[in-house]
Design an enzyme around this catalytic site. Structure first.
Site, PDB file in Angstrom:
ATOM      1  N   HIS A 193       0.860  -1.193   0.000  1.00  0.00           N
ATOM      2  CA  HIS A 193       0.000   0.000   0.000  1.00  0.00           C
ATOM      3  C   HIS A 193       0.889   1.232   0.000  1.00  0.00           C
ATOM      4  O   HIS A 193       1.311   1.729   1.044  1.00  0.00           O
ATOM      5  CB  HIS A 193      -0.916  -0.035   1.234  1.00  0.00           C
ATOM      6  CG  HIS A 193      -1.929   1.076   1.256  1.00  0.00           C
ATOM      7  ND1 HIS A 193      -3.125   0.977   1.923  1.00  0.00           N
ATOM      8  CD2 HIS A 193      -1.923   2.313   0.702  1.00  0.00           C
ATOM      9  CE1 HIS A 193      -3.818   2.088   1.778  1.00  0.00           C
ATOM     10  NE2 HIS A 193      -3.103   2.931   1.040  1.00  0.00           N
ATOM     11  N   HIS A 224       1.338   4.834  -2.487  1.00  0.00           N
ATOM     12  CA  HIS A 224       0.986   5.674  -3.634  1.00  0.00           C
ATOM     13  C   HIS A 224       2.265   6.330  -4.123  1.00  0.00           C
ATOM     14  O   HIS A 224       2.897   7.091  -3.371  1.00  0.00           O
ATOM     15  CB  HIS A 224      -0.031   6.736  -3.221  1.00  0.00           C
ATOM     16  CG  HIS A 224      -1.287   6.161  -2.631  1.00  0.00           C
ATOM     17  ND1 HIS A 224      -2.412   5.928  -3.378  1.00  0.00           N
ATOM     18  CD2 HIS A 224      -1.570   5.737  -1.375  1.00  0.00           C
ATOM     19  CE1 HIS A 224      -3.356   5.405  -2.606  1.00  0.00           C
ATOM     20  NE2 HIS A 224      -2.871   5.270  -1.382  1.00  0.00           N
ATOM     21  N   HIS A 265      -9.457   0.884  -1.407  1.00  0.00           N
ATOM     22  CA  HIS A 265      -9.426   1.547  -0.109  1.00  0.00           C
ATOM     23  C   HIS A 265     -10.836   1.476   0.474  1.00  0.00           C
ATOM     24  O   HIS A 265     -11.815   1.836  -0.212  1.00  0.00           O
ATOM     25  CB  HIS A 265      -9.052   3.022  -0.260  1.00  0.00           C
ATOM     26  CG  HIS A 265      -7.589   3.279  -0.501  1.00  0.00           C
ATOM     27  ND1 HIS A 265      -6.891   2.694  -1.516  1.00  0.00           N
ATOM     28  CD2 HIS A 265      -6.709   4.091   0.155  1.00  0.00           C
ATOM     29  CE1 HIS A 265      -5.622   3.130  -1.475  1.00  0.00           C
ATOM     30  NE2 HIS A 265      -5.498   3.974  -0.464  1.00  0.00           N
ATOM     31  N   GLU A 317     -11.193   3.352   5.830  1.00  0.00           N
ATOM     32  CA  GLU A 317     -10.156   4.279   6.340  1.00  0.00           C
ATOM     33  C   GLU A 317     -10.904   5.351   7.127  1.00  0.00           C
ATOM     34  O   GLU A 317     -10.864   5.383   8.350  1.00  0.00           O
ATOM     35  CB  GLU A 317      -9.368   4.883   5.167  1.00  0.00           C
ATOM     36  CG  GLU A 317      -8.315   5.911   5.587  1.00  0.00           C
ATOM     37  CD  GLU A 317      -7.605   6.586   4.397  1.00  0.00           C
ATOM     38  OE1 GLU A 317      -8.148   6.561   3.271  1.00  0.00           O
ATOM     39  OE2 GLU A 317      -6.512   7.162   4.626  1.00  0.00           O
ATOM     40  N   ASP A 329       1.775   4.056   2.764  1.00  0.00           N
ATOM     41  CA  ASP A 329       0.733   4.892   2.146  1.00  0.00           C
ATOM     42  C   ASP A 329       1.344   6.050   1.344  1.00  0.00           C
ATOM     43  O   ASP A 329       1.506   5.942   0.130  1.00  0.00           O
ATOM     44  CB  ASP A 329      -0.249   5.395   3.206  1.00  0.00           C
ATOM     45  CG  ASP A 329      -1.639   5.718   2.651  1.00  0.00           C
ATOM     46  OD1 ASP A 329      -1.895   5.450   1.460  1.00  0.00           O
ATOM     47  OD2 ASP A 329      -2.482   6.220   3.424  1.00  0.00           O
ATOM     48  N   ASP A 330       1.663   7.139   2.018  1.00  0.00           N
ATOM     49  CA  ASP A 330       2.234   8.334   1.369  1.00  0.00           C
ATOM     50  C   ASP A 330       3.413   8.815   2.214  1.00  0.00           C
ATOM     51  O   ASP A 330       3.320   9.827   2.930  1.00  0.00           O
ATOM     52  CB  ASP A 330       1.162   9.427   1.270  1.00  0.00           C
ATOM     53  CG  ASP A 330      -0.058   8.938   0.503  1.00  0.00           C
ATOM     54  OD1 ASP A 330       0.021   8.828  -0.721  1.00  0.00           O
ATOM     55  OD2 ASP A 330      -1.081   8.636   1.157  1.00  0.00           O
TER      56      ASP A 330
HETATM   57  N1  ADE Z   1      -4.541   8.673  -2.070  1.00  0.00           N
HETATM   58  C1  ADE Z   1      -3.305   8.751  -1.537  1.00  0.00           C
HETATM   59  N2  ADE Z   1      -3.336   8.398  -0.252  1.00  0.00           N
HETATM   60  C2  ADE Z   1      -4.605   8.063   0.042  1.00  0.00           C
HETATM   61  C3  ADE Z   1      -5.270   7.603   1.205  1.00  0.00           C
HETATM   62  N3  ADE Z   1      -4.624   7.417   2.358  1.00  0.00           N
HETATM   63  N4  ADE Z   1      -6.595   7.383   1.142  1.00  0.00           N
HETATM   64  C4  ADE Z   1      -7.257   7.577   0.010  1.00  0.00           C
HETATM   65  N5  ADE Z   1      -6.682   8.003  -1.103  1.00  0.00           N
HETATM   66  C5  ADE Z   1      -5.369   8.245  -1.093  1.00  0.00           C
HETATM   67 ZN    ZN Z   2      -3.740   4.746   0.396  1.00  0.00          ZN
END
Ligand code: ADE
Ligand code: ZN
Length: 315
Positions: free
Chosen positions: A14, A16, A194, A197, A275-276
């Protein structure tokens, strides 16, 4: 413990790619592409990384992606992430990219894909990191727009292992994308989404029953629904959990409140992901380290989490 966690072989499921754009590279690409930025320097951009919810983050994330224009930019972004993987013993990765974030700005689909795929190929050849790319639809846009994106992807079908669903969750349930996911599966793609969340457990049910996903991305709100937890355990459906993301986006008030180890001990197939990472303060090892520091995660638990990530691969 950090060095031990760093050395543990693991997969990331996971991530991006646009969320791995570090401020330093963002500024370098802005200069290379002659794009004016609203932030004076790297520090003031980093200073803007304070979020109360998913949407506040997404607003900045889409703005940051604007510096990505050319094939080389997408290559450099992906390569920088793969070097992090190498440094953290991530031996396999299944990154997402959001084609619509780029095609809607006039960057051709092939430019994005060629840059990313070229770096993933070099990652396999030069770094020994295996990978499977996931094309993610933006759920705040329409299903028709997702269908058009799938059309663009079909000539390059072998470049992807799955399609996914990301962006603003609440108000955009998986059911909105049922037909495009049906078509993607008929074309041979696996699916992930997703769900859970910020959105309710019902979205996780929909992702499983309507989109027929192989994994749930995040899924932490499943804990509110005992029947759903039972199903996740029975069917061993992996959850790609992102601890630092969840605390930065206020899904949990504090890491000490995070439920990942509780889910692990109940038998849910949870994995640890970043994630990011450029926006949330760390890559996979930092996510493991935060679980150790705030929740007392043991080496035994870390090994099980890492093994789950290797078992839950799609590619
Ligand atoms: N795009 C990038 N990170 C995300 C996240 N945590 N939830 C939904 N979309 C995303
Ligand atoms: Zn994500």
């Amino acid at each position: 413990m950090y060095d031990w966690l760093n050395a543990l072989p693991k997969a990331e499921l996971h991530l991006h790619l646009e969320g791995s754009l570090e401020p330093e590279l963002l500024f370098a690409l802005a200069e290379r592409n002659k794009i004016a930025l609203p932030w004076g320097d790297v520090e003031s951009l980093r200073g803007a990384y304070a979020f109360n919810n998913l949407q506040e983050f997404l607003d900045l994330y889409y703005q940051g992606a604007n510096v990505l224009r050319h094939e080389q930019d997408f290559y450099d972004l992906t390569w920088a992430y793969l070097e992090k993987c190498k440094a953290q013993n991530v031996i396999h990765t299944e990154p997402f990219f959001d084609p619509q974030t780029h095609t809607d700005r006039g960057v051709p689909f092939e430019v994005v894909l060629d840059g990313i795929a070229g770096a993933l190929r070099d990652g396999r050849d030069k770094l020994g990191i295996s990978s499977g790319l996931i094309l993610s639809f933006l759920r705040h846009l329409s299903e028709d727009e997702a269908q058009a994106t799938l059309d663009q992807a079909l000539p390059f079908r072998d470049a992807f292992v799955a399609v996914g669903l990301d962006s603003s969750e609440v108000g955009h349930p998986p059911s909105k994308f049922r037909r495009v996911f049906d078509r993607a599966r008929a074309e041979g793609f696996l699916t992930v989404a997703h769900a859970g969340e910020e959105g309710p457990p019902e979205y996780i049910w929909e992702a499983l029953d309507l989109l027929k996903v192989s994994r749930i991305d995040h899924g932490v709100r499943a804990a509110e629904d005992p029947k759903l937890i039972e199903r996740l355990i029975d069917e061993q459906i992996p959850l790609t959990v992102c601890p630092l993301s969840n605390t930065k986006l206020c899904v949990f008030d504090d890491m000490s409140q995070h439920n990942i180890l509780e889910l692990l001990e109940r038998g849910v197939k949870v994995t640890v992901n970043s994630d990011d990472p450029a926006y949330f303060g760390g890559y996979v090892t930092e996510n493991f380290q935060a679980l150790h520091e705030s929740l007392g995660m043991t080496q035994g638990q870390a090994k099980r989490l890492a093994q789950n990530s290797l078992d839950a691969r799609l590619a």
